[in-house]
Design an enzyme around this catalytic site. Structure first.
Site, PDB file in Angstrom:
ATOM      1  N   LYS A 297     -30.270  75.918 -30.772  1.00  0.00           N
ATOM      2  CA  LYS A 297     -31.029  75.582 -31.898  1.00  0.00           C
ATOM      3  C   LYS A 297     -32.627  75.997 -31.743  1.00  0.00           C
ATOM      4  CE  LYS A 297     -30.240  71.093 -31.337  1.00  0.00           C
ATOM      5  NZ  LYS A 297     -29.286  71.054 -30.151  1.00  0.00           N
TER       6      LYS A 297
ATOM      7  N   ARG B 132     -29.957  63.606 -36.550  1.00  0.00           N
ATOM      8  CA  ARG B 132     -29.184  63.296 -35.430  1.00  0.00           C
ATOM      9  C   ARG B 132     -28.349  62.125 -35.610  1.00  0.00           C
ATOM     10  NH1 ARG B 132     -31.627  66.564 -31.180  1.00  0.00           N
ATOM     11  NH2 ARG B 132     -30.876  65.963 -29.132  1.00  0.00           N
TER      12      ARG B 132
ATOM     13  N   ARG C  33     -36.364  71.700 -17.869  1.00  0.00           N
ATOM     14  CA  ARG C  33     -36.363  70.220 -18.549  1.00  0.00           C
ATOM     15  C   ARG C  33     -35.945  69.183 -17.697  1.00  0.00           C
ATOM     16  NH1 ARG C  33     -34.719  70.776 -24.770  1.00  0.00           N
ATOM     17  NH2 ARG C  33     -33.433  69.364 -24.134  1.00  0.00           N
TER      18      ARG C  33
ATOM     19  N   ARG D 146     -25.940  63.132 -22.756  1.00  0.00           N
ATOM     20  CA  ARG D 146     -26.380  63.944 -23.911  1.00  0.00           C
ATOM     21  C   ARG D 146     -25.291  64.500 -24.929  1.00  0.00           C
ATOM     22  NH1 ARG D 146     -29.969  68.307 -21.609  1.00  0.00           N
ATOM     23  NH2 ARG D 146     -30.570  69.075 -23.699  1.00  0.00           N
TER      24      ARG D 146
HETATM   25  P1  AP5 Z   1     -31.758  76.355 -26.589  1.00  0.00           P
HETATM   26  O1  AP5 Z   1     -31.782  77.110 -27.684  1.00  0.00           O
HETATM   27  O2  AP5 Z   1     -32.798  75.780 -25.933  1.00  0.00           O
HETATM   28  O3  AP5 Z   1     -30.749  75.310 -27.170  1.00  0.00           O
HETATM   29  P2  AP5 Z   1     -30.718  73.999 -28.051  1.00  0.00           P
HETATM   30  O4  AP5 Z   1     -29.722  73.817 -28.865  1.00  0.00           O
HETATM   31  O5  AP5 Z   1     -32.115  73.805 -28.605  1.00  0.00           O
HETATM   32  O6  AP5 Z   1     -30.701  72.818 -26.946  1.00  0.00           O
HETATM   33  P3  AP5 Z   1     -31.360  71.425 -26.471  1.00  0.00           P
HETATM   34  O7  AP5 Z   1     -31.022  70.974 -25.241  1.00  0.00           O
HETATM   35  O8  AP5 Z   1     -32.971  71.642 -26.563  1.00  0.00           O
HETATM   36  O9  AP5 Z   1     -30.653  70.469 -27.680  1.00  0.00           O
HETATM   37  P4  AP5 Z   1     -30.814  69.064 -27.395  1.00  0.00           P
HETATM   38  O10 AP5 Z   1     -30.515  68.656 -29.073  1.00  0.00           O
HETATM   39  O11 AP5 Z   1     -30.061  68.593 -26.436  1.00  0.00           O
HETATM   40  O12 AP5 Z   1     -32.457  68.556 -27.071  1.00  0.00           O
HETATM   41  P5  AP5 Z   1     -33.519  68.210 -27.928  1.00  0.00           P
HETATM   42  O13 AP5 Z   1     -34.999  68.663 -27.550  1.00  0.00           O
HETATM   43  O14 AP5 Z   1     -33.581  68.232 -29.419  1.00  0.00           O
HETATM   44  O15 AP5 Z   1     -30.665  77.074 -25.829  1.00  0.00           O
HETATM   45  C1  AP5 Z   1     -30.278  76.760 -24.575  1.00  0.00           C
HETATM   46  C2  AP5 Z   1     -30.202  77.896 -23.442  1.00  0.00           C
HETATM   47  O16 AP5 Z   1     -29.168  78.770 -23.871  1.00  0.00           O
HETATM   48  C3  AP5 Z   1     -31.435  78.647 -23.436  1.00  0.00           C
HETATM   49  O17 AP5 Z   1     -31.413  78.883 -21.805  1.00  0.00           O
HETATM   50  C4  AP5 Z   1     -31.287  80.011 -24.044  1.00  0.00           C
HETATM   51  O18 AP5 Z   1     -31.901  80.867 -23.679  1.00  0.00           O
HETATM   52  C5  AP5 Z   1     -29.543  80.168 -24.090  1.00  0.00           C
HETATM   53  N1  AP5 Z   1     -28.884  80.605 -25.192  1.00  0.00           N
HETATM   54  C6  AP5 Z   1     -29.389  80.319 -26.489  1.00  0.00           C
HETATM   55  N2  AP5 Z   1     -28.754  81.032 -27.521  1.00  0.00           N
HETATM   56  C7  AP5 Z   1     -27.855  81.878 -26.635  1.00  0.00           C
HETATM   57  C8  AP5 Z   1     -26.926  82.767 -26.870  1.00  0.00           C
HETATM   58  N3  AP5 Z   1     -26.483  82.978 -28.172  1.00  0.00           N
HETATM   59  N4  AP5 Z   1     -26.367  83.291 -25.752  1.00  0.00           N
HETATM   60  C9  AP5 Z   1     -26.500  83.000 -24.690  1.00  0.00           C
HETATM   61  N5  AP5 Z   1     -27.500  82.015 -24.490  1.00  0.00           N
HETATM   62  C10 AP5 Z   1     -28.125  81.565 -25.281  1.00  0.00           C
HETATM   63  O19 AP5 Z   1     -33.709  66.639 -27.628  1.00  0.00           O
HETATM   64  C11 AP5 Z   1     -34.023  66.178 -26.408  1.00  0.00           C
HETATM   65  C12 AP5 Z   1     -34.092  64.646 -26.402  1.00  0.00           C
HETATM   66  O20 AP5 Z   1     -35.047  64.176 -27.291  1.00  0.00           O
HETATM   67  C13 AP5 Z   1     -32.598  63.817 -26.972  1.00  0.00           C
HETATM   68  O21 AP5 Z   1     -31.677  63.856 -25.967  1.00  0.00           O
HETATM   69  C14 AP5 Z   1     -33.113  62.702 -27.423  1.00  0.00           C
HETATM   70  O22 AP5 Z   1     -33.296  61.732 -26.334  1.00  0.00           O
HETATM   71  C15 AP5 Z   1     -34.451  62.985 -28.052  1.00  0.00           C
HETATM   72  N6  AP5 Z   1     -34.306  63.148 -29.366  1.00  0.00           N
HETATM   73  C16 AP5 Z   1     -34.656  64.678 -30.150  1.00  0.00           C
HETATM   74  N7  AP5 Z   1     -34.328  64.459 -31.251  1.00  0.00           N
HETATM   75  C17 AP5 Z   1     -34.041  63.396 -31.709  1.00  0.00           C
HETATM   76  C18 AP5 Z   1     -33.445  62.722 -32.745  1.00  0.00           C
HETATM   77  N8  AP5 Z   1     -33.609  63.233 -34.014  1.00  0.00           N
HETATM   78  N9  AP5 Z   1     -33.194  61.396 -32.794  1.00  0.00           N
HETATM   79  C19 AP5 Z   1     -33.462  60.665 -31.683  1.00  0.00           C
HETATM   80  N10 AP5 Z   1     -33.816  61.214 -30.652  1.00  0.00           N
HETATM   81  C20 AP5 Z   1     -34.005  62.489 -30.399  1.00  0.00           C
END
Ligand code: AP5
Length: 233
Positions: free
Chosen positions: A22, A97, A176, A187
């Site tokens: 994402k 979410r 992270r 998660r």
């Molecule tokens: P990346 O692009 O970083 O993936 P992502 O989907 O953004 O993954 P996240 O782990 O950031 O998502 P998340 O939803 O768990 O975390 P968030 O920060 O929102 O890519 C991942 C890896 O793969 C990278 O190394 C990249 O280079 C690689 N990659 C990407 N595309 C690729 C491809 N096509 N091929 C190969 N490699 C690839 O949330 C964190 C925490 O915040 C949550 O756990 C929660 O506690 C809180 N939080 C956030 N939002 C909310 C909400 N709305 N409500 C409540 N709590 C929330």
């Protein structure tokens, strides 16, 4: 494709499990269409780093891999959407979410809660990135990011040119806190239990488009641009 900077775009919602790509895709959409990426994860991590009241409330919850409360997250998103850079559109990365957040967003877009100068009534373009489970694990465990510019790398798939240093500004890359093995399972479980119903909700209302997130980054981006262009055609 030429960069788009004049027309309205979206709003775009990127759904998908942790590690689906994402953030990677949101940054590309942001650069291509010149609309901001609103990552609730990044906003929360910023608040944790700054030690704000919100950050203090979110810190332990995030470290356990659980979701921060709807109230806190929705208030944070509403404040961010009031900023003038959201006028032409925006990309929501990691929001909504929960079913409650999705309902809240619909109400917001229906202008019941929103008092921005451009109360957009456009329904969001909801794009879900579908990725194989084992691929997700590799992506999460291999992720590194730049603490200065936010650029995302992966030691398996998109390594930096120099070991552990950002290609753009040379900063030492970081892992992270919630990418630790013991936090990954909670998660993924939170996604299954609380976020899958959000996709079901958008599916029922005919707004969900799934793309194959298993493909290389450029190919995923191409699919997303096609969805956005089709939506606006
Ligand atoms: P990346 O692009 O970083 O993936 P992502 O989907 O953004 O993954 P996240 O782990 O950031 O998502 P998340 O939803 O768990 O975390 P968030 O920060 O929102 O890519 C991942 C890896 O793969 C990278 O190394 C990249 O280079 C690689 N990659 C990407 N595309 C690729 C491809 N096509 N091929 C190969 N490699 C690839 O949330 C964190 C925490 O915040 C949550 O756990 C929660 O506690 C809180 N939080 C956030 N939002 C909310 C909400 N709305 N409500 C409540 N709590 C929330």
């Amino acid at each position: 494709m030429a960069q788009e900077t004049s027309r309205d775009v979206g709003p775009i919602v990127l759904l998908g499990p942790p590690g689906a790509g994402k953030g990677t895709q949101a940054k590309r959409i942001m650069e291509h269409y010149s609309v901001p990426q609103i990552s609730t994860g990044d906003l929360l991590r910023y608040n944790v780093a700054q030690g704000t009241e919100l950050g203090q409330a979110a810190k332990a919850v995030m470290a356990r891999g659980e979701l921060v409360s709807d109230d806190l997250v929705c208030t944070m998103v509403r404040e961010r959407l009031k900023q003038p850079d959201c006028k032409r559109g925006y990309i929501l990365d990691g929001f909504p979410r929960t079913a409650a957040q999705a309902g809240w967003l619909d109400a917001l877009l229906d202008s019941k809660l929103f008092d921005n100068s451009r109360p957009t009534r456009a329904w969001p373009i909801v794009i879900r990135l579908d990725v194989d489970y084992n691929q997700l694990l590799l992506r999460i465990t291999g992720r590194r990011s730049c603490p200065t510019c936010g650029r995302i790398y992966n030691v398996h798939f998109q390594p930096p040119r120099t070991d552990e240093a950002c290609d753009s500004d040379g900063s030492k890359l970081v892992t992270r806190n919630d990418d630790r093995l013991e936090v990954i399972q909670p998660r993924l479980a939170a996604y299954q239990e609380q976020t899958r119903p959000v996709a079901d909700y958008y599916q029922r209302t005919g707004r969900l488009v799934s793309v194959n997130g298993d493909l290389p980054v450029d190919d995923v981006t191409d699919q997303i641009y096609r969805v956005i262009e089709d939506h606006h055609a």
